[in-house]
Design an enzyme around this catalytic site. Structure first.
Site, short mmCIF file in Angstrom:
data_model
loop_
_atom_site.label_atom_id
_atom_site.label_comp_id
_atom_site.label_asym_id
_atom_site.label_seq_id
_atom_site.Cartn_x
_atom_site.Cartn_y
_atom_site.Cartn_z
N GLU A 171 0.83 -1.20 0.00
CA GLU A 171 0.00 0.00 0.00
C GLU A 171 0.87 1.26 0.00
OE1 GLU A 171 -2.86 -0.17 3.19
OE2 GLU A 171 -4.19 -1.50 2.07
N GLU A 188 -6.67 -7.13 -1.32
CA GLU A 188 -7.09 -6.94 0.07
C GLU A 188 -8.41 -6.20 0.10
OE1 GLU A 188 -3.99 -5.65 2.84
OE2 GLU A 188 -5.46 -4.34 3.79
#
Length: 357
Positions: A185, A277
Site C-alpha cells: 500500500e 485486500e
C-alpha cells in the site's frame, strides 16, 4: 490496511509439522447460522486442486488467465502479519481453507517494518518459504505479499525487496502457483515514484523467474489514487513498463463507497486489476460490517473476473479477522462456522459458492 501500531513481537516460532506453530501473540495492528463443527478436513488431492485444474497463470489483456488462456478469478484469504499471527497459519487451518472454504489462493502477508522483515530478514524469509510450501502442498495459489506500509514510499525498502524477491524467485521459480505482490500500500508518493520502484525491482525478479505474474501496488493505499484525490487515469496513461503484471486495488466496504467502486469498474476495463485486500468493515478492518456494500463490490468483481483476497485469516480482536478470539491459540477448531465471527461466516460462504449470491 492502515493499522494502529502498538504490538508485542511473537516470542517464538517453532516448526512442528505446521506452517508456523502456535505461539502467543498480542493484538496486532489492523491494516472480519447455525454453528457447525465438522472434523478437520484433509488436504485436497492434486487432481482436485485449483492449481492442478488451472496451472500457470498469466496476464492476458486486462484479465488473469489460466494455462488454457481462459479468464480466471481467484478467491481466497490473506494472513495477518506473520510477526503477530503465525499461529493462525497451521496445517489444520490451511486444510480448512483449502477444503472446507474451497479457497483458490492464500496471500502470505509479510510486513517489512512494524517488527517484521527488517528486524530479522532470514527468519521472515524462511517463514514465507514455509508458507509457500504448505499452500503448494494443498494445491492453492500463493501471493507473496511484500507488506510495505509505513513509510509509504516503496523506495525506502527497494534494496530489501531486491534481496528478498531474488531469493524467493530463485527457490520457487519452477512452481506454477505463485504471484508476487511487490508493494502492498504505497502512500504519500506520486504514481511516477511507485512506477520507478516497480521498474527497478521487476527486472531483478525476472532474471530469476520469467513467468510468475507480478502485482504492483497503486497510489494512496492501493486505491488507484482515490484516497489522495486522484483516479485510475494516471496509471492508464503511464503504465509500468513490464509484461505479465497487474495493478492492485484495496477497499473496505464501510469506508469506501461509490467513488471507489466506480473507479475500480472503469479501471478494470483498461488495465489488469487484482483486489489483493478488502474487508466488509471500515478501512482499519474494524467496526460494523457493511455486507450490502461489500456484495456490490463482489458482484462487480464476479462480472469482470477480477480476483480477490479478503483481510484477514486470523483471530485478531477486530471484526475484520475471521476467527473468534482464542481460536488460533487453541489450534482450532478451524472448519465450519462455529469458530467464525460474522464477517468470517459471510466471506466463507462467498469463497465456497461465489455464484450463489
Amino acid at each position: 490496511m492502515r493499522p494502529a501500531r502498538s504490538v508485542l513481537l511473537v516470542a517464538a516460532l517453532l516448526l512442528l509439522g505446521l506452517v508456523l506453530t502456535p505461539a502467543t501473540a498480542q493484538s496486532a495492528p489492523t491494516t472480519s447460522r447455525t454453528p457447525t463443527t465438522p472434523s478437520a478436513p484433509t488436504a485436497p488431492t492434486a487432481a482436485a486442486s485449483p492449481v492442478a485444474s488451472n496451472g500457470q497463470l498469466k496476464v492476458c489483456g486486462t484479465k488473469l488467465c489460466n494455462q488454457q488462456g481462459k479468464a480466471f478469478q481467484l478467491r481466497g484469504m490473506s494472513t495477518h502479519g506473520l510477526q503477530w499471527y503465525s499461529q493462525c497459519v497451521t496445517s489444520g487451518s490451511l486444510n480448512a481453507l483449502a477444503t472446507d472454504w474451497k479457497a483458490d489462493v492464500l496471500r502470505v502477508s509479510m510486513y517489512i517494518q512494524e517488527d517484521g522483515y527488517e528486524t530479522d530478514p532470514r527468519r521472515f524469509t524462511d517463514l514465507v518459504h514455509a508458507a509457500i510450501e504448505q499452500a503448494t502442498a494443498r494445491g492453492m495459489y500463493v501471493i507473496v505479499d511484500w507488506h510495505m506500509l509505513d513509510p509509504g514510499d516503496p523506495h525506502h525498502n527497494l534494496a530489501r525487496a531486491k534481496t528478498f524477491f531474488s531469493e524467493i524467485a530463485q527457490r520457487h521459480r519452477d512452481k506454477n502457483n505463485l504471484l508476487y505482490e511487490i508493494a502492498n500500500e504505497p502512500s504519500g508518493v506520486s504514481w511516477s515514484r511507485i512506477k520507478s520502484y516497480a521498474e527497478q525491482l521487476i527486472p531483478v525478479i525476472r532474471a530469476k523467474d520469467p513467468d510468475t505474474p507480478i502485482l504492483v501496488g497503486t497510489r494512496a493505499w492501493s486505491s488507484l489514487g482515490v484516497s489522495e484525490g486522484a483516479n485510475e487515469s494516471e496509471v492508464v496513461a503511464n503504465p509500468v513498463n513490464a509484461a505479465n503484471i497487474m495493478y492492485t486495488f484495496h477497499f473496505y466496504a464501510y469506508s469506501h463507497r461509490d467513488e471507489y467502486l466506480q473507479t475500480l469498474s472503469r479501471a478494470a476495463d483498461r488495465i489488469p486489476v487484482f483486489v489483493t485486500e478488502f474487508g466488509t468493515q471500515n478501512y482499519a478492518g474494524e467496526g460494523a460490517n457493511d455486507f450490502a456494500m461489500a456484495q456490490r463490490y463482489l458482484d462487480l468483481l464476479a462480472a469482470k473476473k477480477i480476483s480477490w483476497v479478503n483481510w484477514n485469516f486470523s483471530d485478531d480482536h477486530r471484526s475484520g479477522a475471521v476467527f473468534k478470539q482464542g481460536t488460533c491459540a487453541g489450534n482450532g477448531p478451524w472448519a465450519g462456522t462455529s469458530p467464525l465471527k460474522p464477517a468470517g461466516v459471510w466471506i466463507r460462504d462467498r469463497v465456497r459458492t461465489p455464484d450463489d449470491f
